[in-house]
Design an enzyme around this catalytic site. Structure first.
Site, PDB file in Angstrom:
ATOM      1  N   ASP A   1      37.239  27.915  35.995  1.00 14.44           N
ATOM      2  CA  ASP A   1      38.733  27.849  35.721  1.00 14.44           C
ATOM      3  C   ASP A   1      39.083  26.507  36.263  1.00 14.44           C
ATOM      4  O   ASP A   1      39.328  26.254  37.433  1.00 14.44           O
ATOM      5  CB  ASP A   1      39.431  29.119  36.691  1.00 14.44           C
ATOM      6  CG  ASP A   1      39.123  30.542  36.032  1.00 14.44           C
ATOM      7  OD1 ASP A   1      39.574  30.930  34.987  1.00 14.44           O
ATOM      8  OD2 ASP A   1      38.158  31.120  36.718  1.00 14.44           O
TER       9      ASP A   1
ATOM     10  N   ARG B   1      39.202  24.430  40.275  1.00 15.40           N
ATOM     11  CA  ARG B   1      37.873  24.600  41.294  1.00 15.40           C
ATOM     12  C   ARG B   1      37.486  23.181  41.528  1.00 15.40           C
ATOM     13  O   ARG B   1      36.715  23.064  42.644  1.00 15.40           O
ATOM     14  CB  ARG B   1      36.824  25.398  40.726  1.00 15.40           C
ATOM     15  CG  ARG B   1      37.272  26.782  39.991  1.00 15.40           C
ATOM     16  CD  ARG B   1      38.208  27.501  40.941  1.00 15.40           C
ATOM     17  NE  ARG B   1      38.447  28.836  40.091  1.00 15.40           N
ATOM     18  CZ  ARG B   1      39.420  29.723  40.504  1.00 15.40           C
ATOM     19  NH1 ARG B   1      40.243  29.283  41.461  1.00 15.40           N
ATOM     20  NH2 ARG B   1      39.602  30.697  40.024  1.00 15.40           N
TER      21      ARG B   1
ATOM     22  N   ARG C   1      51.787  28.758  35.326  1.00 15.89           N
ATOM     23  CA  ARG C   1      50.310  28.697  34.377  1.00 15.89           C
ATOM     24  C   ARG C   1      50.588  28.523  33.050  1.00 15.89           C
ATOM     25  O   ARG C   1      49.451  28.370  32.016  1.00 15.89           O
ATOM     26  CB  ARG C   1      49.478  29.640  34.820  1.00 15.89           C
ATOM     27  CG  ARG C   1      48.927  29.473  36.294  1.00 15.89           C
ATOM     28  CD  ARG C   1      48.311  30.974  36.663  1.00 15.89           C
ATOM     29  NE  ARG C   1      46.935  30.978  36.090  1.00 15.89           N
ATOM     30  CZ  ARG C   1      46.173  32.055  36.108  1.00 15.89           C
ATOM     31  NH1 ARG C   1      46.420  33.087  36.459  1.00 15.89           N
ATOM     32  NH2 ARG C   1      45.023  32.171  35.359  1.00 15.89           N
TER      33      ARG C   1
ATOM     34  N   LYS D   1      43.519  32.528  26.997  1.00 16.39           N
ATOM     35  CA  LYS D   1      43.587  33.746  27.839  1.00 16.39           C
ATOM     36  C   LYS D   1      44.994  33.939  28.245  1.00 16.39           C
ATOM     37  O   LYS D   1      45.687  32.956  27.934  1.00 16.39           O
ATOM     38  CB  LYS D   1      42.597  33.653  29.239  1.00 16.39           C
ATOM     39  CG  LYS D   1      43.104  32.386  30.130  1.00 16.39           C
ATOM     40  CD  LYS D   1      42.229  32.480  31.483  1.00 16.39           C
ATOM     41  CE  LYS D   1      42.690  31.316  32.269  1.00 16.39           C
ATOM     42  NZ  LYS D   1      41.717  31.148  33.449  1.00 16.39           N
TER      43      LYS D   1
ATOM     44  N   HIS E   1      44.661  41.271  39.455  1.00 16.26           N
ATOM     45  CA  HIS E   1      43.573  41.208  40.653  1.00 16.26           C
ATOM     46  C   HIS E   1      43.808  42.408  41.575  1.00 16.26           C
ATOM     47  O   HIS E   1      42.884  42.778  42.163  1.00 16.26           O
ATOM     48  CB  HIS E   1      43.849  39.935  41.385  1.00 16.26           C
ATOM     49  CG  HIS E   1      43.358  38.646  40.599  1.00 16.26           C
ATOM     50  ND1 HIS E   1      44.171  38.029  39.775  1.00 16.26           N
ATOM     51  CD2 HIS E   1      42.202  38.171  40.454  1.00 16.26           C
ATOM     52  CE1 HIS E   1      43.706  37.096  38.952  1.00 16.26           C
ATOM     53  NE2 HIS E   1      42.500  36.968  39.498  1.00 16.26           N
TER      54      HIS E   1
ATOM     55  N   ASP F   1      38.019  39.751  31.302  1.00 12.38           N
ATOM     56  CA  ASP F   1      38.368  39.105  32.313  1.00 12.38           C
ATOM     57  C   ASP F   1      37.433  40.073  33.433  1.00 12.38           C
ATOM     58  O   ASP F   1      36.885  40.990  33.337  1.00 12.38           O
ATOM     59  CB  ASP F   1      40.046  39.279  32.822  1.00 12.38           C
ATOM     60  CG  ASP F   1      40.335  38.302  33.765  1.00 12.38           C
ATOM     61  OD1 ASP F   1      39.728  37.805  34.346  1.00 12.38           O
ATOM     62  OD2 ASP F   1      41.765  38.191  33.751  1.00 12.38           O
TER      63      ASP F   1
END
Length: 336
Positions: free
Chosen positions: A75, A83, A148, A178, A191, A261
């Site tokens: 990601d 990352r 985002r 996505k 999450h 996901d």
């Protein structure tokens, strides 16, 4: 059909990963900088280290019975979701999608190219980006609040997402858009648990997905775990035939790879066991099952999932032709 997370910065530290590649023909991996269960480092230490790791994993994969390369994903959206950062010796992170979306798409293409260049140098083959969710709810904890989304306007999102993907393609890196069918109106975070968008989601949120799925302007589509009772009263989109087989495959016409996901996220973990989630995802039309091993770390997750898929086929619950279709899509993805 598996895309898994693992621990280790060198091949000999990766535990179950090498046997999974050699014995099961593991399809791909997802990289992280931080191991959430421990708070310690995970896969990313420096540009040189990461390039060495991914090269070694690819060598193992090509030498395995499958003979195919891995899909190596990360990601790297820009902004807060990245990352590969200066902390580990990588270039400065590109602006957030919200910042890019307020500007010229050409600048977004340049940002996409910059990200793609870094990923290609690190041996990453696919970015799990861009986000094409509409910024319907700026306070949405997983999208709007983290900046985002490119925009609340579908056409603006399409223009910038196309530019972002084109920048990656110019560097030889694939993209997965996505979170299908749109997470931007949600008031919760998948999450943490089930997120119901029945009262907030609208058809306009599909427009970026439909546009980018045409003419090969994306390489894969990554699903969301959101629930819309009006479309499927029982299942989140990742596990829903109505959302994937009917709307994405048939109505939109997408015949490429669909990635789930993370199947360990709260929205799935709390409502379904792993074995049931695997069955429903495959029946819905998912090709690559993403298991990040971040919400919980399971050493046996690959063997357990492979055994489950074999059981589903042998019992007749899943037709072998269904597995073959995913195999064909995945091998086609790896050939491009």
């Amino acid at each position: 059909m598996l895309l898994v997370g693992f621990r280790g910065m060198r091949p000999e530290e990766t535990g179950y990963l090498l046997p999974a590649i050699r014995e099961h023909g593991l399809g791909g991996v997802v990289l992280f900088d931080v191991d959430l269960p421990t708070g310690g480092p995970r896969n990313i230490g420096s540009p040189e280290q990461l390039a060495s790791l991914t090269s070694a994993l690819q060598e193992e994969s090509v030498a395995s019975p499958s003979g195919l390369p891995l899909v190596i994903t990360v990601d790297q959206e820009g902004g807060r979701v990245a990352r590969l950062t200066p902390t580990y010796g990588f270039p400065p992170v590109t602006p957030t999608a919200a910042e890019l979306g307020a500007g010229d798409p050409e600048a977004t293409r340049d940002a996409g190219a910059a990200i793609g260049q870094v990923l290609a140098g690190a041996g990453v083959t696919m970015n799990l980006a861009p986000v094409v969710d509409l910024n319907v709810n700026p306070a949405s904890p997983a999208i709007g609040a983290l900046h985002r989304s490119f925009s609340a306007d579908a056409e603006q999102v399409i223009r910038h997402a196309e530019a972002f993907v084109a920048g990656h393609h110019g560097e030889g890196v694939q993209c997965a858009i996505k979170h299908y069918p749109g997470h931007g109106s949600a008031t919760g975070d998948t999450h943490r648990g089930v997120v119901d968008v029945t009262a907030t989601w609208s058809e306009v949120e599909l427009e970026p997905f439909a546009a980018l799925c045409r003419d090969g302007r994306t390489d894969a589509v990554l699903t969301a775990h959101i629930v819309h009772r009006g479309i499927d009263p029982e299942h989140p989109a990742t596990l829903s035939r109505a959302w994937i087989a009917d709307r994405l495959r048939t109505s939109i016409g997408w015949d490429g790879v669909v990635i789930s996901d993370d199947l360990q996220m709260g929205a799935i973990r709390d409502a379904y066991g792993h074995e049931e989630a695997v069955r429903l995802a495959i029946e819905a039309g998912v090709d690559l099952l993403l298991i990040a091993n971040q919400q919980a770390f399971e050493e046996d997750v690959v063997t357990r999932t492979v055994d489950r898929i074999v059981e589903l086929v042998e019992s007749g619950r899943v037709d072998e032709e269904r597995i073959d279709r995913s195999w064909q899509r995945i091998t086609a993805l790896k050939a491009t």
